[in-house]
Design an enzyme around this catalytic site. Sequence first.
Site: not given
Length: 721
Positions: A414, A377
């Site tokens: 990401e 993330d």
Amino acid sequence: MYEKTVKGKSGAETEEYTVRETVKEDVEKISLPRTIHLIPMDRIDGFDVRPGFYEINGATAIPGGVNFTVYSHGATSIELLLFHRMEEEPFAVLPFPQHYRIGNVYSMIVFKLNIEEFEYAYRVDGPYDPKKGLIFDKTKYLLDPYAKAVTGQSQWGDSPGHEQHYKARVVKDDFDWGTSKQPLLPMEDLIIYELHVRGFTKDDSSGVFHPGTFAGLMEKLPYLLELGVNVVELMPIFEFDEMQDYREVDGKKLYNYWGYNTVSFFSPNTSYTSSKEYNREGNELKNLIQVFNQHGIEVYLDVVFNHTAEGNEHGPFFSFKGFDNNIYYLLTPEGYYYNFSGCGNSLNCNHPIVHQMILNCLRYWVTTYRVNGFRFDLASIMGRNEDGTPMNKPPLLQSLAFDPILGDVKLIAEAWDAVGLYQVGTFPSWNRWAEWNGRYRDDMRRYLKGDGGMAQAAALRIAGSRDIYEVSTRKDASVNFITCHDGFTLNDLFSYNEKHNEKNGWNNTDGAGDNNSWNCGVEGETDDPEVNGLRHRMMRNAFCLLMCSRGIPMFLAGDEFCNTQFGNNNAYCQDNITSWLDWRLLEKNREMFRFFQYMIRFRKDYRVLRSNISGGACGFPDISFHGEKPWRGQFAAYERYVGVMFAGQEPEKDPEVVYVASNSYWEDVTVLLPELPESMEWELAADTWEARQEERTSGLSGNRFTIRPRSVMVWVGKGLK
């Protein structure tokens, strides 16, 4: 040889020394002294203790007791606190003697401890100078950064209370992996299915015996096999605090449901288990991974190393702040927290101590849980220096790329953060990291809904985003997606022009405003059959193109049966039917499920969609672009028809030629296909104008066909029978 025990005095009650004397027969002849080994045994707060094993982090059961190892660069003293289960006050406080410290590491074996009878925490003392990031507080109970299980949150929705007094348990790792093998799927073959463990089966409509748990997910294994995916990517399952920012809005309880607020990096979320696993925490998850792997499905974890649940200077203080606040977090020169995550703080990932912890953590999940891959993330934060600036070659990212234990593990970034650092195509990768391709999502959404000037971008995305990723050095780098947990579901993408997040309690100010969505003429749910038919066709278009694009496809659980979040594009706090899958929609939209099945199977059947297998075939190049007439290098701004052809041939196999025809225009388009060799003809493999994809036995007469408005057709070159 003989042994005797000698008792003597020390500052810590009474020390016991076991003396082993070795006397050789010829000792006097060679004038060697007797060798005496002293093994000290201190006694602290009623427990026999001795220095421990300094290289074993965390708390580990060993024969006769438990080894506790913890470190802090700035601490002046550390205390180990032992608690009876569910008690808030310790029954024993054991300060680490200074001679139990080597460097900045404190280690102590406590004997005659039964791991099932206690929980533990620490208190750490040290200097207090907030401007330098030093905020040691010896009154705080601190959670072990290497805790393998966290107490106090096994029941979803229960807060640990008492100012976040998290405690840890010692875990006995006795899970039997037997001769289990991992699938080790090639990157090009992956089909990723993103899901939330709780939301996947929490609703009664899921029909499982253990809703909202790892066991409930495992009950859905037959469904996943029927669908055809080979990777499940689990949204955060590290222990997190769902009670962070808990509130009630219009009588509804809102939680931090998604879990992007890590409490402990080494601990599984105990509220995701179907039964209590005291001191065996993680076994249900291990069983899930073992069984999924046995059936050819890899399991990836969505991990959050960019920030923690401790927040900024106003946030809770329960672990990293108390051990070394100025090391674990990125701090401004004034001692405040850099907030590149949008969640209050940012981990100082490239500090050697944090770097080491993250590497140890990932190794632990790979060796102890057999995890097959990780999605990181806001991974761009992991490439920032201690002053917050992006680094050219971040040490952490390079270490993960080349670590031997992680050698077979998929690493997916990401490739952006919350304050504008966007590294899609430029993320430091060493030809090892894949990326969520945010440009694929944005460009394909715009093209699908008919925006002008998007044909060239759509062709490039379908062809593997070669304008973004250098094929020779970034093989299998692009993870293609149109939907994910963050944003609209596929159904909502074609049902809403605007986000509808009012139930989140922020007056619809949260969530992205640039969704590139289209409601097909009516905002929200409707009974109009024409609108619903168009919406379903748009969903088929999106998934068909996703399955026919080079790169690694990923889609959101529930998209295959038109699951809805009722227009909420930021359902992070909705622990209810907004975020839960409504499995009743599977029967209602069975044809959509069958279409997803069909396209997944089609992708698996044609390797040329997944990889450049030979540089071309039948006189065609590997990839070529086509307009209404064959062979186009560049699309004009007004064009909305795109043809992409893939060609290749594996040794001793028939050539593969696949032509993907996509019309985002609102009228019919007549198209001329490229000429095939005389031994082949074009055969229609998929047509999104129809809900069902029937078996077709006859080929196209000639090379000309008509593609209907807003639809996709897939043609394959077949040998004449």
